[in-house]
Motif scaffolding. Structure first.
Motif, mmCIF file in Angstrom:
data_model
loop_
_atom_site.group_PDB
_atom_site.id
_atom_site.type_symbol
_atom_site.label_atom_id
_atom_site.label_comp_id
_atom_site.label_asym_id
_atom_site.label_seq_id
_atom_site.Cartn_x
_atom_site.Cartn_y
_atom_site.Cartn_z
ATOM 1 N N TYR A 115 -41.144 -9.957 22.188
ATOM 2 C CA TYR A 115 -41.363 -10.820 21.027
ATOM 3 C C TYR A 115 -40.399 -12.016 21.048
ATOM 4 O O TYR A 115 -40.792 -13.146 20.766
ATOM 5 C CB TYR A 115 -41.215 -10.022 19.730
ATOM 6 C CG TYR A 115 -41.620 -10.833 18.516
ATOM 7 C CD1 TYR A 115 -42.955 -11.108 18.254
ATOM 8 C CD2 TYR A 115 -40.665 -11.341 17.645
ATOM 9 C CE1 TYR A 115 -43.337 -11.863 17.162
ATOM 10 C CE2 TYR A 115 -41.033 -12.102 16.549
ATOM 11 C CZ TYR A 115 -42.374 -12.353 16.306
ATOM 12 O OH TYR A 115 -42.746 -13.107 15.239
ATOM 13 N N ALA A 116 -39.138 -11.762 21.389
ATOM 14 C CA ALA A 116 -38.140 -12.845 21.440
ATOM 15 C C ALA A 116 -38.544 -13.900 22.475
ATOM 16 O O ALA A 116 -38.374 -15.096 22.244
ATOM 17 C CB ALA A 116 -36.755 -12.277 21.765
ATOM 18 N N ARG A 117 -39.097 -13.469 23.582
ATOM 19 C CA ARG A 117 -39.570 -14.425 24.590
ATOM 20 C C ARG A 117 -40.807 -15.168 24.088
ATOM 21 O O ARG A 117 -40.941 -16.367 24.299
ATOM 22 C CB ARG A 117 -39.873 -13.718 25.902
ATOM 23 C CG ARG A 117 -38.590 -13.238 26.574
ATOM 24 C CD ARG A 117 -38.751 -12.940 28.038
ATOM 25 N NE ARG A 117 -37.516 -12.364 28.565
ATOM 26 C CZ ARG A 117 -36.421 -13.047 28.866
ATOM 27 N NH1 ARG A 117 -36.376 -14.341 28.677
ATOM 28 N NH2 ARG A 117 -35.350 -12.438 29.333
ATOM 29 N N LYS A 118 -41.681 -14.470 23.431
ATOM 30 C CA LYS A 118 -42.920 -15.082 22.947
ATOM 31 C C LYS A 118 -42.651 -16.191 21.930
ATOM 32 O O LYS A 118 -43.299 -17.230 21.949
ATOM 33 C CB LYS A 118 -43.821 -14.021 22.322
ATOM 34 C CG LYS A 118 -45.141 -14.575 21.851
ATOM 35 C CD LYS A 118 -46.030 -13.505 21.307
ATOM 36 C CE LYS A 118 -47.332 -14.168 20.882
ATOM 37 N NZ LYS A 118 -48.229 -13.291 20.247
ATOM 38 N N ILE A 119 -41.678 -15.963 21.033
ATOM 39 C CA ILE A 119 -41.412 -16.983 20.002
ATOM 40 C C ILE A 119 -40.347 -17.992 20.440
ATOM 41 O O ILE A 119 -39.978 -18.870 19.684
ATOM 42 C CB ILE A 119 -41.051 -16.354 18.642
ATOM 43 C CG1 ILE A 119 -39.734 -15.579 18.699
ATOM 44 C CG2 ILE A 119 -42.192 -15.491 18.121
ATOM 45 C CD1 ILE A 119 -39.197 -15.155 17.339
ATOM 46 N N GLY A 120 -39.840 -17.837 21.654
ATOM 47 C CA GLY A 120 -38.914 -18.828 22.203
ATOM 48 C C GLY A 120 -37.449 -18.617 21.883
ATOM 49 O O GLY A 120 -36.626 -19.479 22.176
ATOM 50 N N VAL A 121 -37.112 -17.466 21.311
ATOM 51 C CA VAL A 121 -35.698 -17.171 21.044
ATOM 52 C C VAL A 121 -34.975 -16.908 22.361
ATOM 53 O O VAL A 121 -33.828 -17.293 22.534
ATOM 54 C CB VAL A 121 -35.557 -15.968 20.073
ATOM 55 C CG1 VAL A 121 -34.106 -15.557 19.914
ATOM 56 C CG2 VAL A 121 -36.167 -16.300 18.723
ATOM 57 N N LEU A 122 -35.665 -16.258 23.278
ATOM 58 C CA LEU A 122 -35.149 -16.061 24.637
ATOM 59 C C LEU A 122 -35.961 -16.937 25.585
ATOM 60 O O LEU A 122 -37.190 -16.930 25.546
ATOM 61 C CB LEU A 122 -35.282 -14.600 25.078
ATOM 62 C CG LEU A 122 -34.357 -13.571 24.458
ATOM 63 C CD1 LEU A 122 -34.683 -12.179 24.989
ATOM 64 C CD2 LEU A 122 -32.900 -13.892 24.721
#
Length: 190
Positions: A115-122
């Motif tokens: 999820y963090a990768r999907k929303i651009g946090v990671l």
């Protein structure tokens, strides 16, 4: 001790009413314990008892079944740095963890990283979040009910059923990812 144990049982068995009456003193003390919300109410209660400020208002609840086995998970993040996780197998507190806890931790870490990768946090070049990272500030109750419980010790404090790990892991993987998709504000807050 009895009140705490009976309260725990009322939370673990949604809708069951347990009345504990103490007639030892001059005044009779009656505790009427019934929690329609089950383990979701348990998570709210734990956060309230610790006076924790929550990150998101709703408790995330997930349930999965396979054959006669049932897995329930309720979780909510708060602003503390501590992990508060209670696990149960057939209503017994599994203080030493077990396969159900392992399945939860594994799925939580994977879903949160995805999820963090999907929303651009990671970003692509960033390392994944660790298990400790994604459990910081979590309050969770994991409860499994199974017919053929196999425990790793005589104390019954650590179930070893591999199929329960799979059930919990699959349930959390699917339902938490779905929840975060449907509740993006909560996902971003976490």
């Amino acid at each position: 001790t009895l009140l705490n144990r009976m309260r725990e049982q009322a939370f673990l068995n949604a809708g069951v009413r347990i009345v504990l009456i103490d007639t030892r003193g001059e005044d009779t003390i009656e505790n009427d314990l019934c929690f329609e919300g089950g383990i979701s109410s348990f998570v709210s209660y734990l956060n309230e008892q610790r006076h924790e400020e929550v990150v998101h208002p709703d408790v995330i609840y997930m349930r999965g079944e396979k054959g006669t086995s049932v897995a329930e998970v309720a979780m909510q993040y708060n602003c503390s740095y501590y992990e508060n996780m209670l696990t149960f197998a057939n209503n017994m507190n599994t203080i030493e963890g077990g396969t159900h806890e392992t399945g939860f931790k594994s799925a939580l870490t994977k879903v949160m990283n995805d999820y963090a990768r999907k929303i651009g946090v990671l970003k692509d070049s960033d390392k994944n979040l660790t298990g400790e990272d994604v459990r910081e500030g979590i309050c969770a109750v994991i409860s499994v009910k199974l017919e053929d419980a196999q425990f790793e010790s005589q104390t019954k404090a650590k179930p070893g059923n591999s199929d329960i790990r799979t059930l919990v892991e699959n349930t959390v993987s699917a339902k938490l990812a779905e929840y975060l998709e449907e509740h993006p504000q909560t996902g971003k807050a976490i």
